[in-house]
Scaffold this motif. Structure first.
Motif, PDB file in Angstrom:
ATOM      1  N   PRO A  41       0.815  -1.216   0.000  1.00 57.13           N
ATOM      2  CA  PRO A  41       0.000   0.000   0.000  1.00 57.13           C
ATOM      3  C   PRO A  41       0.846   1.262   0.000  1.00 57.13           C
ATOM      4  O   PRO A  41       1.784   1.388   0.792  1.00 57.13           O
ATOM      5  N   GLY A  42       0.549   2.163  -0.900  1.00 55.19           N
ATOM      6  CA  GLY A  42       1.241   3.439  -0.947  1.00 55.19           C
ATOM      7  C   GLY A  42       2.644   3.402  -1.529  1.00 55.19           C
ATOM      8  O   GLY A  42       3.363   4.407  -1.502  1.00 55.19           O
ATOM      9  N   LYS A  43       3.033   2.257  -2.073  1.00 59.02           N
ATOM     10  CA  LYS A  43       4.387   2.134  -2.633  1.00 59.02           C
ATOM     11  C   LYS A  43       4.320   1.740  -4.100  1.00 59.02           C
ATOM     12  O   LYS A  43       3.278   1.345  -4.611  1.00 59.02           O
ATOM     13  N   ALA A  44       5.468   1.850  -4.756  1.00 60.30           N
ATOM     14  CA  ALA A  44       5.544   1.517  -6.170  1.00 60.30           C
ATOM     15  C   ALA A  44       5.504   0.009  -6.387  1.00 60.30           C
ATOM     16  O   ALA A  44       5.818  -0.774  -5.473  1.00 60.30           O
ATOM     17  N   ARG A  45       5.138  -0.373  -7.577  1.00 55.89           N
ATOM     18  CA  ARG A  45       5.122  -1.789  -7.928  1.00 55.89           C
ATOM     19  C   ARG A  45       6.561  -2.282  -8.062  1.00 55.89           C
ATOM     20  O   ARG A  45       7.389  -1.653  -8.735  1.00 55.89           O
ATOM     21  N   GLU A  46       6.853  -3.422  -7.464  1.00 53.52           N
ATOM     22  CA  GLU A  46       8.202  -3.971  -7.382  1.00 53.52           C
ATOM     23  C   GLU A  46       8.320  -5.248  -8.197  1.00 53.52           C
ATOM     24  O   GLU A  46       7.503  -6.168  -8.045  1.00 53.52           O
ATOM     25  N   PHE A  47       9.350  -5.327  -9.018  1.00 53.47           N
ATOM     26  CA  PHE A  47       9.636  -6.544  -9.775  1.00 53.47           C
ATOM     27  C   PHE A  47      10.179  -7.611  -8.830  1.00 53.47           C
ATOM     28  O   PHE A  47      11.098  -7.343  -8.047  1.00 53.47           O
ATOM     29  N   LEU A  48       9.606  -8.814  -8.912  1.00 56.92           N
ATOM     30  CA  LEU A  48      10.075  -9.927  -8.086  1.00 56.92           C
ATOM     31  C   LEU A  48      10.899 -10.922  -8.887  1.00 56.92           C
ATOM     32  O   LEU A  48      11.900 -11.446  -8.404  1.00 56.92           O
ATOM     33  N   GLY A  49      10.468 -11.207 -10.091  1.00 54.95           N
ATOM     34  CA  GLY A  49      11.187 -12.164 -10.896  1.00 54.95           C
ATOM     35  C   GLY A  49      10.458 -12.446 -12.196  1.00 54.95           C
ATOM     36  O   GLY A  49       9.315 -12.033 -12.379  1.00 54.95           O
ATOM     37  N   ALA A  50      11.147 -13.142 -13.083  1.00 50.13           N
ATOM     38  CA  ALA A  50      10.570 -13.469 -14.376  1.00 50.13           C
ATOM     39  C   ALA A  50      11.062 -14.840 -14.819  1.00 50.13           C
ATOM     40  O   ALA A  50      12.091 -15.337 -14.324  1.00 50.13           O
ATOM     41  N   ILE A  51      10.339 -15.428 -15.765  1.00 44.80           N
ATOM     42  CA  ILE A  51      10.677 -16.756 -16.257  1.00 44.80           C
ATOM     43  C   ILE A  51      10.529 -16.771 -17.769  1.00 44.80           C
ATOM     44  O   ILE A  51       9.602 -16.201 -18.336  1.00 44.80           O
ATOM     45  N   LYS A  52      11.466 -17.441 -18.417  1.00 42.07           N
ATOM     46  CA  LYS A  52      11.465 -17.538 -19.866  1.00 42.07           C
ATOM     47  C   LYS A  52      10.282 -18.337 -20.394  1.00 42.07           C
ATOM     48  O   LYS A  52       9.621 -19.051 -19.651  1.00 42.07           O
ATOM     49  N   TRP A  53      10.056 -18.251 -21.703  1.00 47.91           N
ATOM     50  CA  TRP A  53       8.945 -18.949 -22.336  1.00 47.91           C
ATOM     51  C   TRP A  53       8.929 -20.436 -21.989  1.00 47.91           C
ATOM     52  O   TRP A  53       7.886 -20.999 -21.671  1.00 47.91           O
ATOM     53  N   SER A  54      10.112 -21.070 -22.057  1.00 43.90           N
ATOM     54  CA  SER A  54      10.186 -22.511 -21.842  1.00 43.90           C
ATOM     55  C   SER A  54      10.280 -22.877 -20.369  1.00 43.90           C
ATOM     56  O   SER A  54      10.146 -24.038 -20.003  1.00 43.90           O
ATOM     57  N   ARG A  88       7.001 -10.006   7.353  1.00 42.47           N
ATOM     58  CA  ARG A  88       5.926  -9.007   7.363  1.00 42.47           C
ATOM     59  C   ARG A  88       6.063  -8.062   6.177  1.00 42.47           C
ATOM     60  O   ARG A  88       5.059  -7.638   5.594  1.00 42.47           O
ATOM     61  N   GLU A  89       7.285  -7.755   5.814  1.00 41.32           N
ATOM     62  CA  GLU A  89       7.488  -6.835   4.699  1.00 41.32           C
ATOM     63  C   GLU A  89       7.132  -7.424   3.334  1.00 41.32           C
ATOM     64  O   GLU A  89       7.165  -6.729   2.332  1.00 41.32           O
ATOM     65  N   ASP A  90       6.778  -8.705   3.299  1.00 39.61           N
ATOM     66  CA  ASP A  90       6.279  -9.307   2.063  1.00 39.61           C
ATOM     67  C   ASP A  90       4.800  -9.022   1.863  1.00 39.61           C
ATOM     68  O   ASP A  90       4.238  -9.363   0.807  1.00 39.61           O
ATOM     69  N   THR A  91       4.159  -8.414   2.847  1.00 39.64           N
ATOM     70  CA  THR A  91       2.752  -8.078   2.721  1.00 39.64           C
ATOM     71  C   THR A  91       2.547  -7.098   1.569  1.00 39.64           C
ATOM     72  O   THR A  91       3.169  -6.036   1.513  1.00 39.64           O
ATOM     73  N   ALA A  92       1.680  -7.481   0.624  1.00 38.82           N
ATOM     74  CA  ALA A  92       1.467  -6.662  -0.574  1.00 38.82           C
ATOM     75  C   ALA A  92       0.401  -7.311  -1.443  1.00 38.82           C
ATOM     76  O   ALA A  92       0.006  -8.462  -1.211  1.00 38.82           O
TER      77      ALA A  92
END
Length: 125
Positions: A41-54, A88-92
């Motif tokens: 809440p009240g913060k910017a959207r944060e990138f956590l990770g990504a995965i390739k097509w395969s 707790r800081e993972d709350t989002a």
């Protein structure tokens, strides 16, 4: 285009685990690089990770590396986020997203064209 829907959020105690899912429909799921983001809440959207097509390559943000695991099942058209040792800081609000283009190591939310509606994760102490 692809439609995305997250599920699996909820309330969990600190130190616990949770697995989020993201179901895709529409254009073939395997056509997209998939990512997970979160937004407290009240913060910017944060990138956590990504995965390739395969699914054979993943990248993670330092904040979750070693605790979160991204996987995908192209046959089921589903993306997963396994979260362990939650704090707790993972709350989002947690969001999955789909991107085209070339694979790379760092991603910005603006590079993802399609988004789910999000699922809330609340970590209690």
């Amino acid at each position: 285009q692809v439609q995305l829907e997250e599920s699996g959020g909820g309330l969990v105690q600190a130190g616990g685990s949770l697995r989020l899912s993201c179901a895709a429909s529409g254009r073939p799921f395997s056509s997209y690089i998939m990512g997970w983001f979160r937004q407290p809440p009240g913060k910017a959207r944060e990138f956590l990770g990504a995965i390739k097509w395969s699914g054979d390559s993943t990248v993670y943000a330092d904040s979750v590396k070693g605790r979160f695991t991204i996987s995908r099942d192209n046959g089921l058209g589903t993306l997963y986020l396994q979260m362990r040792s939650l704090k707790r800081e993972d709350t989002a609000g947690y969001y999955c997203a789909a991107a085209g283009g070339r694979w790379k190591e760092k991603w910005d939310p603006a590079e993802f064209a399609y988004w789910g509606q999000g699922t809330q994760v609340t970590v209690s102490s």
